[in-house]
Design a protein around this motif. Structure first.
Motif, PDB file in Angstrom:
ATOM      1  N   SER A 172      36.769  45.630  35.045  1.00 49.51           N
ATOM      2  CA  SER A 172      35.673  44.663  35.043  1.00 49.51           C
ATOM      3  C   SER A 172      34.369  45.431  34.889  1.00 49.51           C
ATOM      4  O   SER A 172      34.182  46.459  35.535  1.00 49.51           O
ATOM      5  N   HIS A 173      33.492  44.929  34.049  1.00 48.25           N
ATOM      6  CA  HIS A 173      32.189  45.574  33.902  1.00 48.25           C
ATOM      7  C   HIS A 173      31.376  45.432  35.185  1.00 48.25           C
ATOM      8  O   HIS A 173      30.769  46.381  35.652  1.00 48.25           O
ATOM      9  N   ASP A 174      31.377  44.235  35.730  1.00 47.38           N
ATOM     10  CA  ASP A 174      30.558  43.939  36.899  1.00 47.38           C
ATOM     11  C   ASP A 174      31.313  44.253  38.185  1.00 47.38           C
ATOM     12  O   ASP A 174      32.509  43.996  38.290  1.00 47.38           O
ATOM     13  N   ALA A 175      30.598  44.744  39.178  1.00 48.62           N
ATOM     14  CA  ALA A 175      31.191  44.966  40.499  1.00 48.62           C
ATOM     15  C   ALA A 175      31.326  43.645  41.248  1.00 48.62           C
ATOM     16  O   ALA A 175      32.106  43.531  42.193  1.00 48.62           O
ATOM     17  N   ASN A 176      30.569  42.636  40.799  1.00 47.15           N
ATOM     18  CA  ASN A 176      30.595  41.316  41.411  1.00 47.15           C
ATOM     19  C   ASN A 176      31.238  40.338  40.424  1.00 47.15           C
ATOM     20  O   ASN A 176      31.055  40.447  39.219  1.00 47.15           O
ATOM     21  N   LEU A 177      31.977  39.366  40.918  1.00 48.23           N
ATOM     22  CA  LEU A 177      32.716  38.428  40.068  1.00 48.23           C
ATOM     23  C   LEU A 177      31.899  37.214  39.616  1.00 48.23           C
ATOM     24  O   LEU A 177      32.408  36.367  38.893  1.00 48.23           O
ATOM     25  N   LYS A 178      30.639  37.122  40.007  1.00 52.63           N
ATOM     26  CA  LYS A 178      29.829  35.936  39.734  1.00 52.63           C
ATOM     27  C   LYS A 178      29.740  35.607  38.244  1.00 52.63           C
ATOM     28  O   LYS A 178      29.962  34.476  37.834  1.00 52.63           O
ATOM     29  N   ARG A 179      29.426  36.578  37.399  1.00 53.67           N
ATOM     30  CA  ARG A 179      29.214  36.314  35.974  1.00 53.67           C
ATOM     31  C   ARG A 179      30.505  35.903  35.271  1.00 53.67           C
ATOM     32  O   ARG A 179      30.506  34.972  34.480  1.00 53.67           O
ATOM     33  N   VAL A 180      31.605  36.571  35.567  1.00 54.41           N
ATOM     34  CA  VAL A 180      32.824  36.295  34.812  1.00 54.41           C
ATOM     35  C   VAL A 180      33.709  35.215  35.423  1.00 54.41           C
ATOM     36  O   VAL A 180      34.481  34.581  34.715  1.00 54.41           O
ATOM     37  N   CYS A 181      33.601  34.997  36.732  1.00 51.39           N
ATOM     38  CA  CYS A 181      34.481  34.015  37.387  1.00 51.39           C
ATOM     39  C   CYS A 181      33.735  32.918  38.135  1.00 51.39           C
ATOM     40  O   CYS A 181      34.350  31.976  38.614  1.00 51.39           O
ATOM     41  N   GLY A 182      32.432  33.071  38.305  1.00 59.83           N
ATOM     42  CA  GLY A 182      31.677  32.077  39.057  1.00 59.83           C
ATOM     43  C   GLY A 182      31.836  32.207  40.558  1.00 59.83           C
ATOM     44  O   GLY A 182      31.445  31.313  41.305  1.00 59.83           O
ATOM     45  N   VAL A 183      32.380  33.322  41.008  1.00 60.09           N
ATOM     46  CA  VAL A 183      32.599  33.560  42.440  1.00 60.09           C
ATOM     47  C   VAL A 183      31.687  34.697  42.868  1.00 60.09           C
ATOM     48  O   VAL A 183      31.755  35.795  42.318  1.00 60.09           O
TER      49      VAL A 183
END
Length: 169
Positions: A84-95
């Motif tokens: 995953s590019h992001d360390a946080n799932l907000k952008r790709v999963c909405g979480v």
């Protein structure tokens, strides 16, 4: 006077040696033969052309001749590797959750209906594996999975027959 001469000569020798080695590094080390040069690097597999960090994106980039694939990896709380590019799932999963705070087994957080709808709208088929019990089969199809991979094909067929889930035409 004797100590000053010793210090000045030592510092001068150090400076001259450093300057010489900076200009001619091969005096100490042979230049390594470059075995691989990469001119064409696909960022996240080609994030603007395919869904980033997916096997589809990576395969497309390789098929068109990319030299290198760039991807980012993160460790989950239970030390599993996640691409995953992001360390946080907000952008790709909405979480709004950090990958490092989650156990890999926490896939229910990643499998969201909105994500499946987003992928399906882009024409991307969503397959889930390896699911082996009816509760997981039901959840996957309820979320909108295109298909399920299982170790128990008879069990999956019986589930699909009982629940009116037909094969694609």
């Amino acid at each position: 006077m004797c100590a000053a001469v010793y210090i000045v000569s030592t510092v001068t020798g150090y400076v001259l040696t450093s300057a010489l080695l900076l200009k001619c590094p091969t005096l100490l080390h042979w230049r390594k033969r470059e075995r691989f040069l990469s001119r064409h690097i696909s960022h996240r597999g080609g994030a603007a052309e395919n869904l980033e960090n997916t096997m589809t994106a990576f395969k497309h980039a390789v098929d068109i001749g990319t030299d290198m694939l760039e991807l980012d990896c993160h460790l989950t709380k239970d030390e599993q590797v996640v691409v995953s590019h992001d360390a946080n799932l907000k952008r790709v999963c909405g979480v709004d959750a950090k990958i490092s705070d989650l156990a890999y087994a926490c896939y229910s957080l990643l499998m969201r209906k909105a994500l499946f709808q987003h992928l399906t709208a882009r024409g991307i088929q969503v397959y889930i594996w390896v699911l082996n019990d009816e509760e997981d089969f039901r959840r996957a199809f309820d979320l909108g999975a295109t298909g399920v991979m299982t170790d128990f094909p008879t069990r999956l067929k019986e589930f699909m027959d009982r629940n009116g889930i037909s094969k694609p035409q």
